[in-house]
Design a protein around this motif. Sequence first.
Motif, PDB file in Angstrom:
ATOM      1  N   GLY A  60      21.751  57.231 -43.495  1.00  0.00           N
ATOM      2  CA  GLY A  60      20.700  57.936 -43.369  1.00  0.00           C
ATOM      3  C   GLY A  60      19.960  57.552 -42.135  1.00  0.00           C
ATOM      4  N   HIS A  61      20.272  56.747 -41.038  1.00  0.00           N
ATOM      5  CA  HIS A  61      19.607  56.407 -40.011  1.00  0.00           C
ATOM      6  C   HIS A  61      19.374  57.766 -38.848  1.00  0.00           C
ATOM      7  N   HIS A  62      18.212  57.749 -38.526  1.00  0.00           N
ATOM      8  CA  HIS A  62      17.912  59.028 -37.302  1.00  0.00           C
ATOM      9  C   HIS A  62      18.060  58.616 -36.266  1.00  0.00           C
ATOM     10  N   PHE A  63      18.991  59.367 -35.337  1.00  0.00           N
ATOM     11  CA  PHE A  63      19.009  58.741 -34.033  1.00  0.00           C
ATOM     12  C   PHE A  63      17.883  59.346 -33.265  1.00  0.00           C
ATOM     13  N   ARG A  64      17.656  59.267 -32.135  1.00  0.00           N
ATOM     14  CA  ARG A  64      16.786  59.732 -31.202  1.00  0.00           C
ATOM     15  C   ARG A  64      17.232  61.039 -30.614  1.00  0.00           C
ATOM     16  N   ILE A  65      16.747  62.266 -30.710  1.00  0.00           N
ATOM     17  CA  ILE A  65      17.453  63.485 -30.093  1.00  0.00           C
ATOM     18  C   ILE A  65      16.329  63.854 -28.949  1.00  0.00           C
ATOM     19  N   ASP A  66      16.924  64.608 -28.173  1.00  0.00           N
ATOM     20  CA  ASP A  66      16.109  65.057 -27.046  1.00  0.00           C
ATOM     21  C   ASP A  66      15.117  66.378 -27.548  1.00  0.00           C
ATOM     22  N   SER A  67      14.369  66.789 -26.439  1.00  0.00           N
ATOM     23  CA  SER A  67      13.626  67.862 -26.757  1.00  0.00           C
ATOM     24  C   SER A  67      14.306  69.374 -26.957  1.00  0.00           C
ATOM     25  N   ALA A  68      15.484  69.370 -26.323  1.00  0.00           N
ATOM     26  CA  ALA A  68      16.128  70.925 -26.654  1.00  0.00           C
ATOM     27  C   ALA A  68      16.546  70.667 -28.180  1.00  0.00           C
ATOM     28  N   THR A  69      17.320  69.685 -28.566  1.00  0.00           N
ATOM     29  CA  THR A  69      17.770  69.670 -29.827  1.00  0.00           C
ATOM     30  C   THR A  69      16.700  69.808 -30.776  1.00  0.00           C
ATOM     31  N   ARG A  70      15.707  69.393 -30.489  1.00  0.00           N
ATOM     32  CA  ARG A  70      14.474  68.925 -31.603  1.00  0.00           C
ATOM     33  C   ARG A  70      14.108  70.414 -31.519  1.00  0.00           C
ATOM     34  N   PHE A  71      13.909  71.509 -30.627  1.00  0.00           N
ATOM     35  CA  PHE A  71      13.700  72.894 -30.736  1.00  0.00           C
ATOM     36  C   PHE A  71      14.705  73.699 -31.565  1.00  0.00           C
ATOM     37  N   LYS A  72      15.895  73.400 -31.496  1.00  0.00           N
ATOM     38  CA  LYS A  72      16.820  74.111 -32.270  1.00  0.00           C
ATOM     39  C   LYS A  72      16.626  73.450 -33.773  1.00  0.00           C
ATOM     40  N   VAL A  73      16.372  72.315 -33.973  1.00  0.00           N
ATOM     41  CA  VAL A  73      16.087  72.019 -35.425  1.00  0.00           C
ATOM     42  C   VAL A  73      15.087  72.745 -35.975  1.00  0.00           C
ATOM     43  N   LEU A  74      13.993  72.798 -35.299  1.00  0.00           N
ATOM     44  CA  LEU A  74      12.347  73.394 -35.590  1.00  0.00           C
ATOM     45  C   LEU A  74      12.428  74.830 -35.710  1.00  0.00           C
ATOM     46  N   PHE A  75      12.940  75.439 -34.992  1.00  0.00           N
ATOM     47  CA  PHE A  75      12.643  77.259 -34.600  1.00  0.00           C
ATOM     48  C   PHE A  75      13.837  77.908 -35.419  1.00  0.00           C
ATOM     49  N   ASP A  76      13.231  78.849 -36.112  1.00  0.00           N
ATOM     50  CA  ASP A  76      13.979  79.899 -36.851  1.00  0.00           C
ATOM     51  C   ASP A  76      15.160  80.161 -36.082  1.00  0.00           C
ATOM     52  N   ASP A  77      16.440  79.980 -36.616  1.00  0.00           N
ATOM     53  CA  ASP A  77      17.684  80.534 -35.893  1.00  0.00           C
ATOM     54  C   ASP A  77      18.032  79.818 -34.593  1.00  0.00           C
ATOM     55  N   ALA A  78      17.182  78.818 -34.374  1.00  0.00           N
ATOM     56  CA  ALA A  78      17.469  77.948 -33.159  1.00  0.00           C
ATOM     57  C   ALA A  78      16.685  78.898 -31.994  1.00  0.00           C
ATOM     58  N   SER A  79      16.143  79.806 -32.131  1.00  0.00           N
ATOM     59  CA  SER A  79      15.606  80.638 -30.999  1.00  0.00           C
ATOM     60  C   SER A  79      14.186  80.375 -30.522  1.00  0.00           C
ATOM     61  N   PHE A  80      14.065  80.274 -29.402  1.00  0.00           N
ATOM     62  CA  PHE A  80      12.643  79.844 -28.873  1.00  0.00           C
ATOM     63  C   PHE A  80      12.900  80.089 -27.202  1.00  0.00           C
ATOM     64  N   GLU A  81      11.659  80.121 -26.869  1.00  0.00           N
ATOM     65  CA  GLU A  81      11.329  80.316 -25.176  1.00  0.00           C
ATOM     66  C   GLU A  81      10.945  79.077 -24.864  1.00  0.00           C
ATOM     67  N   ARG A  82      11.482  78.449 -23.944  1.00  0.00           N
ATOM     68  CA  ARG A  82      10.832  77.284 -23.068  1.00  0.00           C
ATOM     69  C   ARG A  82       9.840  77.694 -22.235  1.00  0.00           C
ATOM     70  N   MET A  83       8.617  76.949 -22.033  1.00  0.00           N
ATOM     71  CA  MET A  83       7.662  77.033 -21.200  1.00  0.00           C
ATOM     72  C   MET A  83       7.478  76.393 -20.015  1.00  0.00           C
ATOM     73  N   PRO A  84       7.335  76.887 -19.010  1.00  0.00           N
ATOM     74  CA  PRO A  84       7.211  76.018 -17.572  1.00  0.00           C
ATOM     75  C   PRO A  84       5.878  74.888 -17.676  1.00  0.00           C
ATOM     76  N   LEU A  85       6.297  73.671 -17.366  1.00  0.00           N
ATOM     77  CA  LEU A  85       5.376  72.933 -17.267  1.00  0.00           C
ATOM     78  C   LEU A  85       4.396  72.951 -16.221  1.00  0.00           C
ATOM     79  N   PRO A  86       3.063  72.558 -16.135  1.00  0.00           N
ATOM     80  CA  PRO A  86       2.042  72.614 -14.940  1.00  0.00           C
ATOM     81  C   PRO A  86       2.594  71.648 -13.839  1.00  0.00           C
ATOM     82  N   ARG A  87       2.465  71.804 -12.567  1.00  0.00           N
ATOM     83  CA  ARG A  87       2.789  71.268 -11.549  1.00  0.00           C
ATOM     84  C   ARG A  87       1.708  70.077 -11.108  1.00  0.00           C
ATOM     85  N   VAL A  88       1.870  69.058 -11.122  1.00  0.00           N
ATOM     86  CA  VAL A  88       1.014  67.769 -10.944  1.00  0.00           C
ATOM     87  C   VAL A  88       1.458  67.135  -9.797  1.00  0.00           C
TER      88      VAL A  88
END
Length: 311
Positions: A60-88
């Motif tokens: 049951g060890h949980h490996f670290r996953i990236d944000s893209a995989t995290r979005f697929k896990v959380l959102f319904d039907d793995a469907s989401f819109e990625r938002m652009p990040l502010p420039r700094v």
Amino acid sequence: MREGYDRRPMNWLTNYVLPKIRALTRKDVPENLWRKCPGCEQMLFHRELAANLEVCRNCGHHFRIDSATRFKVLFDDASFERMPLPRVATDPLRFRDRKRYTERLREAHAALGTGSEAVAVAVGRIGGIAAVVAAFDFAFMGGSMGIAVGEAFVAAARLAVERRAALIVVPSSGGARMQEGILSLMQMPRTIIAADLVKEAGLPYLVLLTDPTTGGVSASLAMVGDVTLAEPGAVIGFAGARVIEETIREKLPEGFQRAEYLYEHGMVDMVVPRGELQATVGRILSLLCRKELGDGEIAALPAPAVPNGAA
């Protein structure tokens, strides 16, 4: 005879035909087909691991996953819109240790993609309810929080208020980014203010603690959620266990700073396996929200009235 001279007969079969046959029959085997589990030390086939959401079937060890995989896990039907990040500003202090800060950023961008940062923001639905998710990428400089992360979190909070959506943050960080000095520490109060914007708008703010959540991130945005969830086995704390032991000169309890330990001591509301996260988050959102509007927006339940004289 010269030392090391090969006395075997050399002919066109061994020199030409045999290498050609070997080249045609040999198949290169990728090096990443198997991964060793840090928990049980079993070798796991990469396809089976991916099919099980990067969770070891043995322990049951949980490996670290990236944000893209995290979005697929959380959102319904793995469907989401990625938002652009502010420039700094990329290197406000022109910092240099063993490497220049700009060089470290280039290496991180080369590994994760141009425009990437320690956090990513996406919009979608969870359990049919509109949600904005800000997920950290530990692979980007240890998920450290600098100006870019602070700006992204503030933008995510404003977007949640604008769209009347829940805000969910998934920290995985070693803390503030040292290359930005005091500017990185200033992001701690900024993220608290951003979380308050969401709460003042009557919208849910959920936190999902993953491995690891430490340092300035754990001391700010990670500990002010309406509901705090955690993945099994996640390391959660401010300073490391070794530093604490050396400071207090005592042996820490077994499992100290793990998600289960924090749950037993009231710091975490639920410890949820990755495979149950989407259903659990969706159920929590449905309980916190009074109704779902026609376009997926939500309205949270009003705060309960405090009786006169109550503390």
